[in-house]
Design a protein around this motif. Structure first.
Motif, PDB file in Angstrom:
ATOM      1  N   ALA A   1     -20.494  -8.913  -1.641  1.00 36.16           N
ATOM      2  CA  ALA A   1     -21.125  -9.679  -0.579  1.00 36.16           C
ATOM      3  C   ALA A   1     -20.770  -8.980   0.835  1.00 36.16           C
ATOM      4  O   ALA A   1     -19.398  -8.680   1.086  1.00 36.16           O
ATOM      5  N   GLY A   2     -21.687  -8.678   1.848  1.00 35.92           N
ATOM      6  CA  GLY A   2     -21.399  -8.210   2.880  1.00 35.92           C
ATOM      7  C   GLY A   2     -21.281  -6.751   2.971  1.00 35.92           C
ATOM      8  O   GLY A   2     -21.109  -6.289   4.103  1.00 35.92           O
ATOM      9  N   GLY A   3     -21.177  -6.106   1.604  1.00 33.55           N
ATOM     10  CA  GLY A   3     -21.213  -4.477   1.633  1.00 33.55           C
ATOM     11  C   GLY A   3     -19.978  -3.920   2.251  1.00 33.55           C
ATOM     12  O   GLY A   3     -20.041  -2.919   2.971  1.00 33.55           O
ATOM     13  N   GLN A   4     -18.795  -4.525   2.072  1.00 31.15           N
ATOM     14  CA  GLN A   4     -17.703  -3.990   2.793  1.00 31.15           C
ATOM     15  C   GLN A   4     -16.641  -3.058   2.003  1.00 31.15           C
ATOM     16  O   GLN A   4     -15.813  -2.619   2.549  1.00 31.15           O
ATOM     17  N   GLY A   5     -16.978  -2.993   0.640  1.00 26.60           N
ATOM     18  CA  GLY A   5     -16.010  -2.241  -0.172  1.00 26.60           C
ATOM     19  C   GLY A   5     -15.740  -0.862   0.367  1.00 26.60           C
ATOM     20  O   GLY A   5     -14.693  -0.488   0.683  1.00 26.60           O
ATOM     21  N   MET A   6     -16.791   0.019   0.159  1.00 23.77           N
ATOM     22  CA  MET A   6     -16.626   1.492   0.498  1.00 23.77           C
ATOM     23  C   MET A   6     -16.403   1.655   2.188  1.00 23.77           C
ATOM     24  O   MET A   6     -15.362   2.447   2.571  1.00 23.77           O
ATOM     25  N   ASN A   7     -17.055   0.689   2.867  1.00 24.23           N
ATOM     26  CA  ASN A   7     -16.322   0.804   4.269  1.00 24.23           C
ATOM     27  C   ASN A   7     -14.718   0.489   4.480  1.00 24.23           C
ATOM     28  O   ASN A   7     -14.175   1.438   5.214  1.00 24.23           O
ATOM     29  N   THR A   8     -14.392  -0.349   3.999  1.00 23.59           N
ATOM     30  CA  THR A   8     -13.112  -0.714   4.036  1.00 23.59           C
ATOM     31  C   THR A   8     -12.212   0.420   3.516  1.00 23.59           C
ATOM     32  O   THR A   8     -10.978   0.834   4.069  1.00 23.59           O
ATOM     33  N   GLY A   9     -12.419   1.016   2.666  1.00 24.28           N
ATOM     34  CA  GLY A   9     -11.903   2.457   1.839  1.00 24.28           C
ATOM     35  C   GLY A   9     -11.839   3.498   2.883  1.00 24.28           C
ATOM     36  O   GLY A   9     -10.642   4.091   3.024  1.00 24.28           O
ATOM     37  N   LEU A  10     -13.022   3.674   3.568  1.00 20.36           N
ATOM     38  CA  LEU A  10     -13.099   4.939   4.197  1.00 20.36           C
ATOM     39  C   LEU A  10     -12.241   4.529   5.434  1.00 20.36           C
ATOM     40  O   LEU A  10     -11.484   5.403   6.068  1.00 20.36           O
ATOM     41  N   GLN A  11     -12.254   3.399   6.057  1.00 21.94           N
ATOM     42  CA  GLN A  11     -11.239   2.984   7.266  1.00 21.94           C
ATOM     43  C   GLN A  11      -9.985   2.943   6.553  1.00 21.94           C
ATOM     44  O   GLN A  11      -8.930   3.404   7.834  1.00 21.94           O
ATOM     45  N   ASP A  12      -9.621   2.723   5.571  1.00 20.33           N
ATOM     46  CA  ASP A  12      -7.860   2.876   5.044  1.00 20.33           C
ATOM     47  C   ASP A  12      -7.956   4.463   5.268  1.00 20.33           C
ATOM     48  O   ASP A  12      -6.777   4.821   5.859  1.00 20.33           O
ATOM     49  N   ALA A  13      -8.581   5.280   4.979  1.00 20.66           N
ATOM     50  CA  ALA A  13      -8.500   6.939   4.811  1.00 20.66           C
ATOM     51  C   ALA A  13      -8.446   7.161   6.272  1.00 20.66           C
ATOM     52  O   ALA A  13      -7.358   8.195   6.472  1.00 20.66           O
ATOM     53  N   ALA A  14      -9.348   6.578   7.035  1.00 13.56           N
ATOM     54  CA  ALA A  14      -9.143   7.323   8.579  1.00 13.56           C
ATOM     55  C   ALA A  14      -7.775   6.692   9.421  1.00 13.56           C
ATOM     56  O   ALA A  14      -7.323   7.551   9.958  1.00 13.56           O
ATOM     57  N   ASN A  15      -7.308   5.669   8.832  1.00 14.91           N
ATOM     58  CA  ASN A  15      -5.896   5.313   9.278  1.00 14.91           C
ATOM     59  C   ASN A  15      -4.570   5.860   8.591  1.00 14.91           C
ATOM     60  O   ASN A  15      -3.771   6.418   9.658  1.00 14.91           O
ATOM     61  N   LEU A  16      -4.817   6.434   7.473  1.00 14.57           N
ATOM     62  CA  LEU A  16      -3.595   6.886   6.767  1.00 14.57           C
ATOM     63  C   LEU A  16      -3.610   8.460   7.268  1.00 14.57           C
ATOM     64  O   LEU A  16      -2.504   9.011   7.395  1.00 14.57           O
TER      65      LEU A  16
ATOM     66  N   TYR B   1       0.791  -1.137  -0.016  1.00 14.46           N
ATOM     67  CA  TYR B   1      -0.013  -0.014  -0.210  1.00 14.46           C
ATOM     68  C   TYR B   1       0.703   1.193   0.018  1.00 14.46           C
ATOM     69  O   TYR B   1       0.281   2.399   0.096  1.00 14.46           O
ATOM     70  N   ARG B   2       2.261   0.807   0.049  1.00 12.44           N
ATOM     71  CA  ARG B   2       3.136   2.278   0.083  1.00 12.44           C
ATOM     72  C   ARG B   2       4.317   1.759  -0.919  1.00 12.44           C
ATOM     73  O   ARG B   2       4.924   0.845  -0.785  1.00 12.44           O
ATOM     74  N   VAL B   3       4.654   2.869  -1.743  1.00 15.64           N
ATOM     75  CA  VAL B   3       5.826   2.673  -2.411  1.00 15.64           C
ATOM     76  C   VAL B   3       6.589   4.111  -2.237  1.00 15.64           C
ATOM     77  O   VAL B   3       6.266   5.259  -2.983  1.00 15.64           O
ATOM     78  N   GLY B   4       7.553   4.278  -1.546  1.00 15.58           N
ATOM     79  CA  GLY B   4       7.916   5.505  -1.404  1.00 15.58           C
ATOM     80  C   GLY B   4       7.172   6.448  -0.644  1.00 15.58           C
ATOM     81  O   GLY B   4       6.623   6.311   0.505  1.00 15.58           O
ATOM     82  N   ARG B   5       6.797   7.619  -1.329  1.00 14.13           N
ATOM     83  CA  ARG B   5       6.018   8.646  -0.798  1.00 14.13           C
ATOM     84  C   ARG B   5       4.731   8.506  -1.629  1.00 14.13           C
ATOM     85  O   ARG B   5       4.014   9.390  -1.312  1.00 14.13           O
ATOM     86  N   VAL B   6       4.268   7.489  -2.154  1.00 15.74           N
ATOM     87  CA  VAL B   6       3.173   7.202  -2.498  1.00 15.74           C
ATOM     88  C   VAL B   6       2.414   5.940  -2.094  1.00 15.74           C
ATOM     89  O   VAL B   6       2.928   5.119  -1.549  1.00 15.74           O
ATOM     90  N   PHE B   7       0.910   6.410  -1.516  1.00 14.19           N
ATOM     91  CA  PHE B   7      -0.015   5.367  -1.037  1.00 14.19           C
ATOM     92  C   PHE B   7      -0.970   4.817  -1.659  1.00 14.19           C
ATOM     93  O   PHE B   7      -1.419   5.939  -2.622  1.00 14.19           O
ATOM     94  N   LEU B   8      -1.529   3.733  -1.422  1.00 12.77           N
ATOM     95  CA  LEU B   8      -2.699   3.572  -2.175  1.00 12.77           C
ATOM     96  C   LEU B   8      -3.893   3.156  -0.993  1.00 12.77           C
ATOM     97  O   LEU B   8      -3.757   2.719  -0.044  1.00 12.77           O
TER      98      LEU B   8
ATOM     99  N   PRO C   1       8.120  10.768  13.594  1.00 11.07           N
ATOM    100  CA  PRO C   1       9.087  10.370  12.429  1.00 11.07           C
ATOM    101  C   PRO C   1       8.307   9.562  11.303  1.00 11.07           C
ATOM    102  O   PRO C   1       7.225   9.045  11.249  1.00 11.07           O
ATOM    103  N   GLU C   2       9.195   9.724  10.071  1.00 12.80           N
ATOM    104  CA  GLU C   2       8.665   9.514   8.959  1.00 12.80           C
ATOM    105  C   GLU C   2       8.276   8.062   8.832  1.00 12.80           C
ATOM    106  O   GLU C   2       7.259   7.432   8.372  1.00 12.80           O
ATOM    107  N   SER C   3       8.896   7.075   9.960  1.00  9.91           N
ATOM    108  CA  SER C   3       8.710   5.696  10.020  1.00  9.91           C
ATOM    109  C   SER C   3       7.117   5.318  10.442  1.00  9.91           C
ATOM    110  O   SER C   3       6.709   4.351  10.384  1.00  9.91           O
ATOM    111  N   LEU C   4       6.557   6.259  11.132  1.00  9.79           N
ATOM    112  CA  LEU C   4       5.038   5.908  11.363  1.00  9.79           C
ATOM    113  C   LEU C   4       4.115   5.530  10.160  1.00  9.79           C
ATOM    114  O   LEU C   4       3.348   4.982  10.376  1.00  9.79           O
ATOM    115  N   LEU C   5       4.600   6.150   8.973  1.00  9.19           N
ATOM    116  CA  LEU C   5       3.909   5.944   7.818  1.00  9.19           C
ATOM    117  C   LEU C   5       3.938   4.324   7.541  1.00  9.19           C
ATOM    118  O   LEU C   5       2.945   3.958   6.557  1.00  9.19           O
ATOM    119  N   ASP C   6       5.217   3.649   7.912  1.00 11.93           N
ATOM    120  CA  ASP C   6       5.150   2.272   7.619  1.00 11.93           C
ATOM    121  C   ASP C   6       3.769   1.291   8.388  1.00 11.93           C
ATOM    122  O   ASP C   6       3.512   0.455   7.882  1.00 11.93           O
TER     123      ASP C   6
END
Length: 488
Positions: free
Chosen positions: A298-313, A280-287, A326-331
């Motif tokens: 199934a289970g309706g988890q797609g949008m929910n998982t993406g929103l929780q990705d965003a909240a984490n990052l 999900y990370r290559v250098g300074r680029v994230f997905l 430190p920059e290592s937090l991003l790992d």
């Protein structure tokens, strides 16, 4: 709060460029701008919210994240709650016992979620650029250079400290950094439509499988219903025209009637993939979101998982760009969210395979699983926790308090407040049994609260609602050290 109006290299060294203005990109951009980080969002579509979005469910954990941003109540007023999930005809999972303020899932069109997130992003000062497409991307030790083509073919070169690709399954950002997207198509020729019905179903969600036919109906509450239909063995390409008669036929086979479908405002045909980027990370680029992982609906988890990705990052980028970590937090974004994406692939894929089971051994497995979940409470709670996101827990360092990495419910705080209110603004929240004064050292980045009850544990809650640190006996010196380590 940092001044978003500065210009030149200093601003470029702190800017985040978000590619994609779907729910994931908008939540991320709004979080960053609220934290004082200059944010630009580029989107190749024209301005405007589409009513043709596929997602239509918010789960409890996502509602909690939106509550921490002051958005959940308005979405609850628009959507329709459902307190029970039904699978395989007879398996029902009760959501009414969830340890959450939101003991249900919310049936709501994706465009309503986007409206709320877009308004928040604009109010926070996000620079939104529509009809703007990424054509090239390169990075060096100091930042990322992105070439874009805007309205009228205007070419421009943008510079940012970090780039987040939230640009969907066919992510240009993911391709630009050379990441593969391994996986496969699971179901081909899935039909989608938003229709009016002459006859109303008896339940908010109606779903069934008969033989080779599957159909699903969900009410948006505005007179339209989302219908999903699929028939095994029928696999025309995605660009094959879709007629309402085809959807009616499959729905009648699966549900026994088509409920008098008419006035479709949208019809589409697509294939459902299971794919995940290895990083999900290559250098300074994230997905994030569908650029990082796609799964069956199934289970309706797609949008929910993406929103929780965003909240984490988002809070991690804000901490690093603000000079507080430190920059290592991003790992830790990869370490925490990649396993979650992998688990969602497995659970959603498992639901689809069991729902469409027809071989004797798969039918026997489905029957056994249904029996276990019906009768074994811990197994049922784990299943509900996985689907709703409530059960997600992040790994903790060796020797850390047992609560570290756990989700914190919307607990009551002294003075009648609750945790989700204290989290607003992207803050850390320190909850202690006795008053504690940090001397204003952390400014608006920290809210100091006390338990409403007699709990004796001190807990530092991250901006995304998970425990960063906890102690059953820490005094002021120990708390101060924890704040220095985590809040900066």
């Amino acid at each position: 709060m940092n001044d978003n109006r500065d210009h030149g290299n200093n601003r470029d060294n702190r800017t985040v460029l978000v590619v994609g203005s779907g729910p994931t990109g908008l939540l991320l951009a709004g979080d960053l701008a609220t934290a004082g980080v200059p944010v630009t969002v580029v989107e190749k579509r024209p301005s405007g919210i589409s009513n043709l979005s596929r997602a239509f469910v918010l789960h409890a954990r996502t509602l909690e994240q939106l509550d921490a941003r002051g958005l959940a109540d308005e979405l609850e007023a628009v959507g329709r709650p459902l307190d029970r999930l039904r699978f395989f005809g007879r398996l029902a999972l009760d959501l009414g016992t969830l340890p959450s303020r939101f003991r249900h899932l919310l049936v709501i069109p994706q465009y309503e979620v986007e409206k709320a997130l877009l308004r928040r992003a604009r109010e926070a000062g996000v620079d939104l650029r529509y009809e703007t497409e990424v054509t090239a991307l390169g990075q060096d030790a100091d930042g990322v250079t992105v070439d874009v083509t805007g309205p009228g073919g205007k070419r421009e070169r943008l510079r940012a400290a970090y780039v987040v690709g939230a640009d969907g399954m066919r992510s240009t950002v993911r391709t630009a950094v050379g990441l593969p997207f391994p996986g496969r198509s699971v179901i081909r020729s899935v039909l989608l439509a938003d229709v009016r019905l002459a006859e109303q179903p008896g339940t908010l969600l109606t779903v069934n499988t008969v033989g080779d036919a599957f159909a699903f109906l969900a009410s948006f509450g505005d007179g339209y219903h989302r219908v999903v239909a699929w028939r095994r063995g029928r696999n025309p390409s995605d660009d094959t025209p879709v007629g309402l008669d085809e959807i009616r036929e499959i729905t009648r086979l699966a549900l026994g009637r088509d409920y008098g479908m008419h006035d479709a405002r949208w019809v589409s045909r697509f294939h459902s993939d299971e794919r995940q980027a290895p990083a999900y990370r290559v250098g300074r680029v994230f997905l994030a979101g569908d650029a990082a992982h796609v799964h069956t609906p199934a289970g309706g988890q797609g949008m929910n998982t993406g929103l929780q990705d965003a909240a984490n990052l988002s809070w991690k980028l804000a901490q690093v760009l603000g000079g507080h970590a430190p920059e290592s937090l991003l790992d830790t974004y990869q370490a925490e969210r990649h396993p979650v994406g992998r688990a969602v692939l497995r659970s959603s894929g498992g639901i689809v395979r069991l729902a469409m089971a027809r071989r004797p051994w798969t039918l026997a497995l489905r029957a056994a699983l249904t029996t276990v979940l019906d009768r074994v409470g811990p197994a049922r709670r784990r299943a509900v926790g996985r689907i709703t996101g409530i059960g997600v827990r992040y790994p903790a360092p060796f020797g850390a308090h047992r609560a570290t990495g756990a989700r914190v419910p919307d607990v009551a705080l002294a003075g009648g407040r609750r945790l989700h209110q204290a989290l607003r603004g992207g803050r850390f929240v320190l909850i202690t049994p006795e008053p504690y004064d940090d001397g204003g050292a952390h400014g608006e980045r920290l809210a100091v609260e006390r338990w409403a009850g007699d709990r004796r544990t001190s807990v530092l809650v991250r901006p995304d609602g998970y425990v960063a640190w906890a102690s059953d006996s820490a005094g002021p010196a120990g708390i101060g050290a924890a704040l220095a380590a985590h809040v900066g």
